[in-house]
Design a protein around this motif. Structure first.
Motif, short mmCIF file in Angstrom:
data_model
loop_
_atom_site.label_atom_id
_atom_site.label_comp_id
_atom_site.label_asym_id
_atom_site.label_seq_id
_atom_site.Cartn_x
_atom_site.Cartn_y
_atom_site.Cartn_z
N ASP A 29 0.98 -1.24 0.01
CA ASP A 29 0.04 0.09 -0.02
C ASP A 29 0.97 1.23 -0.01
O ASP A 29 0.66 2.20 0.94
CB ASP A 29 -0.92 0.07 1.24
CG ASP A 29 -1.82 0.98 1.23
OD1 ASP A 29 -2.20 1.64 -0.06
OD2 ASP A 29 -2.45 1.27 2.19
N THR A 33 1.72 5.74 -5.51
CA THR A 33 0.37 6.12 -6.59
C THR A 33 0.08 7.71 -6.34
O THR A 33 -0.45 8.32 -7.22
CB THR A 33 -0.76 5.27 -6.35
OG1 THR A 33 -1.11 5.42 -4.91
CG2 THR A 33 -0.69 4.06 -6.90
N LYS A 34 0.35 8.23 -5.31
CA LYS A 34 -0.10 9.50 -4.73
C LYS A 34 0.97 10.63 -5.04
O LYS A 34 0.67 11.72 -4.77
CB LYS A 34 -0.71 9.56 -3.32
CG LYS A 34 -1.43 8.67 -3.11
CD LYS A 34 -1.81 8.61 -1.78
CE LYS A 34 -3.15 7.44 -1.19
NZ LYS A 34 -2.20 6.14 -1.09
N THR A 47 -1.44 -0.39 -12.27
CA THR A 47 -1.73 -0.78 -10.91
C THR A 47 -2.60 -1.81 -10.78
O THR A 47 -3.59 -2.11 -11.63
CB THR A 47 -2.22 0.45 -10.05
OG1 THR A 47 -3.30 0.64 -10.63
CG2 THR A 47 -1.17 1.09 -9.95
N SER A 51 -9.28 0.86 -6.04
CA SER A 51 -8.99 2.19 -5.72
C SER A 51 -9.93 3.36 -6.58
O SER A 51 -11.01 2.90 -7.04
CB SER A 51 -7.81 2.93 -6.47
OG SER A 51 -7.68 2.45 -7.94
N GLU A 61 -14.37 4.41 -9.67
CA GLU A 61 -13.92 3.41 -8.67
C GLU A 61 -13.44 2.28 -9.72
O GLU A 61 -14.28 1.80 -10.58
CB GLU A 61 -14.99 2.99 -7.85
CG GLU A 61 -14.54 1.88 -6.91
CD GLU A 61 -15.41 1.39 -5.71
OE1 GLU A 61 -15.47 0.79 -4.80
OE2 GLU A 61 -16.64 2.08 -5.75
N TRP A 78 -6.29 10.31 -5.83
CA TRP A 78 -6.13 8.74 -5.85
C TRP A 78 -6.28 8.36 -4.32
O TRP A 78 -5.49 8.67 -3.63
CB TRP A 78 -4.84 8.52 -6.47
CG TRP A 78 -4.88 6.84 -6.76
CD1 TRP A 78 -5.08 5.91 -5.85
CD2 TRP A 78 -4.39 6.34 -8.19
NE1 TRP A 78 -5.01 4.71 -6.72
CE2 TRP A 78 -4.50 4.88 -7.90
CE3 TRP A 78 -4.01 7.12 -9.11
CZ2 TRP A 78 -4.01 4.26 -9.11
CZ3 TRP A 78 -3.47 6.27 -10.21
CH2 TRP A 78 -3.76 4.80 -10.00
N GLU A 79 -7.47 7.47 -4.38
CA GLU A 79 -7.76 7.01 -3.02
C GLU A 79 -7.47 5.48 -3.03
O GLU A 79 -8.11 4.93 -3.87
CB GLU A 79 -9.12 7.28 -2.50
CG GLU A 79 -9.53 8.68 -2.23
CD GLU A 79 -10.76 9.02 -1.99
OE1 GLU A 79 -11.48 7.90 -1.49
OE2 GLU A 79 -11.19 10.06 -2.11
N THR A 80 -6.67 4.75 -2.33
CA THR A 80 -6.50 3.32 -2.46
C THR A 80 -7.48 2.74 -1.46
O THR A 80 -7.54 3.17 -0.15
CB THR A 80 -5.01 3.02 -2.07
OG1 THR A 80 -3.90 3.79 -3.00
CG2 THR A 80 -4.84 1.53 -1.85
N TYR A 85 -1.51 -3.36 -2.83
CA TYR A 85 -1.54 -2.45 -4.15
C TYR A 85 -0.23 -2.67 -4.87
O TYR A 85 0.85 -2.82 -4.18
CB TYR A 85 -1.69 -1.01 -3.91
CG TYR A 85 -2.53 -0.37 -4.91
CD1 TYR A 85 -4.12 -0.55 -4.59
CD2 TYR A 85 -2.19 0.28 -5.89
CE1 TYR A 85 -4.99 0.03 -5.43
CE2 TYR A 85 -3.27 0.84 -6.95
CZ TYR A 85 -4.46 0.83 -6.67
OH TYR A 85 -5.65 1.15 -7.57
#
Length: 292
Positions: A29, A33-34, A47, A51, A61, A78-80, A85
């Protein structure tokens, strides 16, 4: 631990700014990505996981493997959601890709446009192929080959052209009404122009027309949406944000007023003085003297 993290991010950004390119592997995690704090870098992310991606005025989503294209001029976050991930990310500047007739079509493709779709669902076969390209980029990045930048550019072009042949993901949820969505995108794009980091790099977007062009809408349409949502015009928001940045630069830097004027997009210090006095009621020199 926090100091070590900050140092790592600083070293990452310094390396990215120097080379114009960076590829890295996402593990578990990770925050990889952020990491898109540098506003002048494009991003490609392969990925696997679950997310929620907010891009311009849409939210997607996604579950499984996706290929994501981030444009530094279009706000996104971007929300995991999943606990694990994995994948790869590469960041690159427009200068690194060396814009030419060959790459111009890439920057104008739906992958990187406001009204386009930056997310593609990836099959297992496609994932294995793209994984191989990212692995080759990692190898080149760490090699001593004299022309490795050219090789990496070719890999980026290959990924983008493979993506342009795929079907985009259209699964997204609408948020608010059209005016509110466009206003939110405009305000985030406005904020992304700041802070001004050096006196020799002038503000890129200065007028309502500049923002309308960047967002691919008519200036009048943008202004109506912003005025309806906030009660202020596009130009008022821009002027207030530039004024706020000017105050910060006058109070917290040793740049001379001419340097500040230039960094904020004013051709002559006189224009800056007149603008600043109209907004704040005092001249830049008076404000600086008051705060000494």
């Amino acid at each position: 631990m926090a100091e070590k993290t900050l140092r790592s991010v600083s070293e990452f950004n310094d390396s990215l700014k120097l080379k114009g390119f960076k590829v890295f592997q996402i593990e578990k995690d990770s925050n990889s990505t952020k990491i898109y704090s540098r506003k002048d870098f494009y991003k490609i992310c392969l990925t696997t996981g679950n997310s929620m991606i907010h891009y311009a005025d849409k939210s997607y989503e996604q579950e499984g493997t996706i290929l994501f294209f981030g444009n530094p001029h279009i706000p996104y976050s971007w929300e995991t959601i999943s606990t694990t991930y994995a994948g790869y990310t590469c960041l690159f500047s427009e200068d690194f890709l060396q814009v030419s007739e060959r790459s111009e079509s890439i920057f104008n493709s739906p992958l990187l446009k406001l009204d386009g779709t930056p997310i593609l669902k990836i099959t297992e076969v496609q994932r294995e192929f793209l994984n191989g390209i990212f692995k080759k980029m990692l190898e080149e990045q760490d090699s001593d080959y004299e022309f490795k930048d050219d090789v990496i550019r070719n890999y980026i072009h290959l990924i983008i052209h493979e993506a342009m042949k795929m079907e985009p993901s259209e699964q997204y949820e609408e948020k608010k009404d059209a005016s509110s969505r466009l206003t939110a995108v405009f305000l985030e794009l406005l904020e992304r122009q700041f802070p001004i980091e050096t006196p020799d790099t002038p503000l890129n977007l200065k007028s309502a027309q500049d923002y309308a062009n960047e967002l691919a809408v008519h200036a009048n349409y943008l202004n109506r949406a912003v005025k309806k949502t906030t009660g202020k015009t596009t130009s008022q928001h821009i002027a207030e944000r530039i004024s706020s940045e000017a105050k910060a630069l006058l109070q917290h830097t040793d740049w001379n007023i001419s340097e500040i004027a230039y960094s904020l997009g004013f051709e002559y210090p006189t224009y800056f003085n007149n603008f600043f006095k109209k907004i704040t009621g005092s001249t830049p020199k008076e404000l600086r003297t008051t705060n000494v």
